[in-house]
Design a protein around this motif. Sequence first.
Motif: not given
Lengths: 460, 198
Positions: B26-39
């Motif tokens: 689960a950790m490594f599924t669908d985790w790279q979304g722009d909505d979660r990106l830290v700016a």
Amino acid sequence: MSMLEQLNRYGGWPSNTPCPYDWDELIQEDRVHRLIYTDPQIFTAEMTHIFAGTWVYLAHESQIPNNNDYMTLRLGMRPIILTRDSDGELRALYNRCTHRGTTLCRFEKGSAKSFQCPYHGWTFRNNGKLSGVPWPDGYAGDFSDPKFNLAQVSRVASYRGFIFGTLNADAPSLVDWLGPIATPIDEWIDRHPGGKFRVCEANRLMYKGNWKLAYDNSADGYHVVFSHRSLLETENRLMAPNEKGMSYYKTKPDEQPMYVAYMGNGHHFKDKRPNLPKRVGGLWALESAHPGKEHYEEKFRAKYGARADEFLDLAGSEPVNINVFPNLSLLGNHIQVIEPLSVNETNTTWYGTAVVDDDNVLDGAVDDINALRMRTQEGFPNFGEVDDLSNFEEIQHGLEAIEDEWVYMHRGLGIPGRVKTHDNGVITAPATDEVFMREYIKEWKRLMKHPPNLHVRREP
Amino acid sequence: MSQPLTHDPHKTSHYISDELYRDVIAMFTDWQGDDRLVADPAERERFRMLIEKEARLLDQDNLEAWLSMFTPECVYWLPTTPNAGDPRREITISFDDRRRLEDRVYRLRTGYAWSQAPKSRTVRMVTNVEVFTTAEPGARMVRSNFLISEFRGSSTRWLNGWCGYRFVEQPGGPWLIQARQLNLIDCDQNLRNPSIVL
Ligand code: FES
Ligand SMILES: [Fe+2]
């Protein structure tokens, strides 16, 4: 004489002359010449005499389970599409368009009823038959001649799921050719409930060395405590000393019940099972540390009680090396395939296997067994095989010394009573004996001496 | 993975369970979304520094210090397919728990690991560090790309790919790696001598 007849007569020597080597000089009773590992001409000849001239392992049926499934591989250097065609027949098609020769399929696996050539669009059904040519009115003749259908390996056969192919019309049947090695293969298969398992990805390795270095090693009990010393020390770092993994090699391996056997037709077999405690759970008792070991052990014991050991044994590594000449080894739970790439480059692919339990004989435990079995399988390629492969590369390096010609394989030779020949022709010896090398290389010599009767076939 | 320890993960492997496998997948599924990106540059910098430190420790063969960058109950996963798959059903290149990671280091230190005698020399480039939030405030996912130059036996070769990390914050302490997934771009091909710690 046509070029193809010359190839068949001389076995692919690059010139139109007979073989330049005296095989009896290169392969002697106690030693072999370095050239059999280093000479590019010998390698070229092996690709017809051995990797075509005898049965060669291609793949396991679980890798192409459904009609129209395919995978691409090599038979010797020949690019092959191995497919279960639309009628369910196993075929090893040459991955080579009959028009101008490009490969038809560039993917490693998939499902396809037909293959359209990316170059000019000729289309072939997955039984190899040409089914369409763009703008055929540009050709004076039609395409009904079978020469336009794909070439395919003339003989493809499966032994209980293990698919082999040969181009040699004179080779014996697959079962006859396997001979006595079929018994340990059967036992290896049948230790799984219902004899069912599937291939599940692989530990894929390569080394810069001749392919025979891997086959020489595959029943070698002499190298274990030296080549794998780092593995043995690691396996025992947290456990009682000298108990885990292959530790039983450490003290007088030749006096132990394990043995090495030559099984005929180039096949050999190292059987370490007699060293194990003869009880359910005896296999698992030897396993060293693997991820999840204690968790799953405790889970199985709590949930399944007396059956726990049976399940743990299925996660444990079967202590056999079943080596089917020239390119298949069943090692532990792996299906290892030796794939020559050039005279000094070889792939060894260690396909993992998982237990299949459609009938729920294992009372719901199969997924947990496999979760543990995947991790036990990863141990040896990571911590053991890498050291062997380095040693193979260093043999190849050492054999560049031209004047120092000989490689010795005479361990056990000439000691009365050490090597025993049995009624079925099987030859057995203590675990570190090199008799299996001396015998298989005789079969290699026999095949190299006599040009094979090679044929491809095409759909009519 | 966050319960108090009842077993010593250096010695036994009790935490590798079906539940852990499900968590890691689960950790490594669908985790790279722009909505979660830290700016936030400070936070991005924190993880970039950790990844650079890790690369330095590996290049310096300081494997013991490298191990201390992981939580006690950690996972280091090298998939054998580009889509990672399910390690319960498929062989991986490796799926190490704490004990097996320590086995790996121990083996290289025995002096008998012929595949690393002599040892490789490496330099790692790590770039493209991106930080992603997770459902838990004390956990971040990080992605980076790597290029490892490995010199051994008179020639140099390159290994490359990308890495996914789950870092977790320790109470009053540093961020540690709870799970690391290393994806070689050629993970499904035959690899020559993969014996260094990648
Ligand atoms: S090469 Fe295949 S159609 Fe021309
Ligand atoms: Fe070995």
